[in-house]
Design a protein around this motif. Structure first.
Motif, mmCIF file in Angstrom:
data_model
loop_
_atom_site.group_PDB
_atom_site.id
_atom_site.type_symbol
_atom_site.label_atom_id
_atom_site.label_comp_id
_atom_site.label_asym_id
_atom_site.label_seq_id
_atom_site.Cartn_x
_atom_site.Cartn_y
_atom_site.Cartn_z
ATOM 1 N N ARG B 222 42.468 37.842 49.253
ATOM 2 C CA ARG B 222 42.108 38.971 48.403
ATOM 3 C C ARG B 222 40.675 38.834 47.877
ATOM 4 O O ARG B 222 39.898 39.771 47.893
ATOM 5 C CB ARG B 222 43.091 39.063 47.236
ATOM 6 N N GLN B 223 40.342 37.617 47.452
ATOM 7 C CA GLN B 223 38.993 37.413 46.901
ATOM 8 C C GLN B 223 37.916 37.519 47.982
ATOM 9 O O GLN B 223 36.781 37.882 47.692
ATOM 10 C CB GLN B 223 38.905 36.057 46.189
ATOM 11 N N PHE B 225 38.090 39.425 50.686
ATOM 12 C CA PHE B 225 38.103 40.749 51.325
ATOM 13 C C PHE B 225 36.739 41.388 51.119
ATOM 14 O O PHE B 225 36.269 41.536 50.001
ATOM 15 C CB PHE B 225 39.201 41.615 50.700
ATOM 16 N N ILE B 230 40.720 41.517 56.157
ATOM 17 C CA ILE B 230 42.009 40.834 56.033
ATOM 18 C C ILE B 230 43.130 41.824 56.329
ATOM 19 O O ILE B 230 42.927 43.034 56.283
ATOM 20 C CB ILE B 230 42.233 40.223 54.632
ATOM 21 N N VAL B 233 47.627 42.737 51.754
ATOM 22 C CA VAL B 233 48.229 41.787 50.832
ATOM 23 C C VAL B 233 49.751 41.824 51.056
ATOM 24 O O VAL B 233 50.340 42.897 51.087
ATOM 25 C CB VAL B 233 47.939 42.213 49.374
#
Lengths: 430, 430
Positions: B222-223, B225, B230, B233
């Motif tokens: 997530r960080q 992205f 990616i 989630v």
């Protein structure tokens, strides 16, 4: 000052690598502020929205009414000067036509063992479009975000825009009317994104949020990715122009400036195989820049981030272009296809001498929301797919299950998932 | 204990809304730890990787060699029991066939005014596949992630997997061989994701990262992205089974348990129009659960998150299914198409009485990496598109530019972007 490189110079690889690596994105540390705002809007809803809007936009809506009536949008559209109105209509029509052809096809087939397989595409229920206030409030941008959503079949299109001190941009309202936006709210910033994602008492949540914004808006989208879908994280714009000496240096200079005038951190790069042409372009930039209303922005961008690379042969250009993976790539040569065939990473490519990048910004048809900051390595411009999702499906028969069920049982058992195996065994009477 | 609702009960809307709203996702606050790890790997590279691997996996690779030789993967594959090997090969073949038909078509056309427009799809250069250690190390999952990347045309496929105390999972190595993975590294956790995104001296960065992982891995993706692409989630799995009383309650019970055995926070929901059938299924779950090796996990999941909803008519099911937007939806009726046509939001749908969800997990062909936690509202299962991106292109002619250039000029001027307007004016000789 603008950098000038020669690919035959000994330090070129190192200098070019630095240009590729350099991120022009602000690393303003807004993450914590944004997190606070999102939590606040999630918990206190409209009350938090009111407070942030008063604080950041200096505005308290009359009667607590946050919605701009669609009637106001229609009036703004009707009040447009005829030439501008016709231009917006032509743009909308061409953008719609290009995006209609993007609509994906469903799949539904039965394979050799009798298993029916396929996938259905459906639009999301609701999409939120963020429209910044101030400098970046572009009607063209609204069309580029709203029309693909409409073409995808999104039933509810919600626009959020800050109205500092209550002021609205009539051009944006006119474009909202033309694009068929369903709701327009006077809310901006991270709080607008939070309201779109989580919903409040007055604002129903949406499923996908797109549209440009400042660092707070971008960070809010990033943090809420997963709660909603978002378009790609966007950074400052960039253009790479690949041009031979047969071009008019003035045309190329203005193309480079059309990127630079967007933003002091925009980047314009020229690759040419002719040092004298490079000089002419650089000189012409000096002449042209002075005449621009946005001269200050353009000069800041060109001085800090402008690059001219002189190569021995334009055959070197595709490898450099792939490393840069630029948002916009112009190939201003007689036979641009030769270079284009070797370019793997680019947001959008403009072929030939009479295809300035600006034609794509407004009217050609393809989307102008494109991956920046080397993200063309892995992401694409906005499309109808950003407002749709796919549901796969499987329909078995006794015969199909008999054909492949035993293999699934073997795999499930190897993974220690006994109920998986058993759900197939029971149906096979094992 | 498992919840039981009746759609005709007065409190149903409220109770159902709570089920829709409840997130089963851990909100373990790992964000700060992950941020530290990412920064550390970015700055200190391999050295940081070595320290984290020793700390978290209790492992220091021999000779500082982090790579598992592809030869080891081939050996693991050759050593497979023949039945299992054939099952993996059949799965790979069917997954490949389904995904090959997903490959998008390029567009290239000239419109009525002579403007050439289109888009080209290209694969990303490199993809990283994360494979968790321990419980969730499934060879099926490796195939579902690696094969779409290969089909997309990705040239470099890099697998990262933790090997706690040096132990590797031979089934996963065998699947890596079958899928044609190019590099396998003994690195896990957030540090593996950081290495894939930023690269180190020994590990070249990739462009897209997919694959399941624990909370640290998910947060790292997530960080990062935006630095890389990616997949969506992912949260805990869920199944919704819509079944009438003509089903064998044992089959339906086991289908519900096949989800529950995955994870204590997995969710299984049954919607049926027959209260007696609901009782039979609930009883049968009690019987079947006791026999499962993973009884403890399945019981924890069913007790905490299991739901049975009795409706007056299955016509009510699609609206409930759309609100739940479940990862997996089984429609076990004689004519499942009628309900399926009304379902807009679902990851994958399993039609009819002989299509247990497990057949899709392993062998049917469609991807088993699917949106969880109501994300089917806006996202899709993994596909070749996750490993590709689109470059749009525009090629003008003097005539085409004359036809639409003036409208672009009007819009550019309205937006105050003079260089944009001028780049078109110069070419039109204005």
């Amino acid at each position: 000052m603008m950098q000038r490189l020669r690919s035959s110079d000994p330090g070129f690889a190192r200098d070019f690598a630095r240009i590729v690596r350099d991120r022009r994105e602000s690393d303003e540390s807004v993450a914590r502020d944004v997190q606070t705002i999102i939590e606040d809007v999630r918990l206190r809803g409209d009350e938090a929205l009111a407070e942030y809007t008063e604080k950041f936009d200096g505005h308290v809506p009359e009667d607590g009414n946050w919605q701009i009536p669609l009637e106001d949008c229609r009036e703004a559209f009707d009040a447009l000067q005829p030439e501008l109105r016709a231009a917006l209509e032509l743009a909308a029509q061409r953008i719609r036509a290009y995006h209609e052809a993007q609509l994906p096809e469903d799949r539904d087939y039965t394979d050799a063992i009798g298993m029916r397989l396929g996938a259905r595409w459906r639009a999301v229920d609701g999409a939120g479009l963020y429209v910044p206030g101030g400098r970046a409030a572009y009607p063209s941008s609204l069309l580029m975000n709203a029309i693909p959503a409409r073409v995808a079949g999104v039933e509810r299109l919600v626009m959020m825009t800050p109205t500092p001190k209550g002021e609205v941009n009539p051009l944006v309202l006119a474009a909202a009317h033309l694009a068929g936006v369903d709701e327009v709210w006077r809310v901006g910033g991270a709080q607008a994104i939070a309201a779109l994602a989580h919903g409040t008492k007055t604002i129903k949540p949406v499923d996908v949020i797109t549209g440009p914004g400042n660092a707070w808006v971008a960070e809010a989208k990033r943090q809420l990715f997963g709660v909603v879908g978002i378009d790609m994280v966007a950074g400052p714009s960039e253009i790479l122009v690949i041009a031979d000496a047969k071009n008019d240096p003035q045309w190329i200079a203005v193309d480079l400036l059309s990127q630079a005038e967007h933003d002091p951190v925009a980047q314009s790069i020229l690759i040419t195989d002719d040092a004298a042409f490079a000089d002419q372009v650089a000189d012409m930039i000096g002449v042209e820049i002075a005449m621009l209303p946005k001269a200050k922005i353009a000069k800041a961008s060109w001085d800090a981030y402008g690059v001219i690379i002189v190569v021995d042969s334009l055959d070197e250009a595709p490898a450099l272009a792939n490393a840069l993976a630029a948002e916009h790539v112009e190939i201003a040569t007689d036979n641009p296809e030769v270079l284009f065939d070797q370019i793997r990473h680019a947001g959008s490519v403009f072929l030939g001498r009479v295809t300035p990048e600006a034609i794509g910004d407004y009217i050609a048809g393809p989307n102008h929301v494109l991956p920046t900051g080397r993200r063309a390595r892995f992401s694409s411009g906005l499309s109808v797919l950003d407002f749709m999702k796919r549901t796969s499906f499987i329909a078995g028969t006794d015969q199909a299950l008999a054909a492949i069920g035993p293999a699934a049982i073997a795999l499930a058992e190897a993974e220690g998932l006994t109920a998986h195996a058993r759900s197939i065994e029971l149906r096979l009477g094992i």
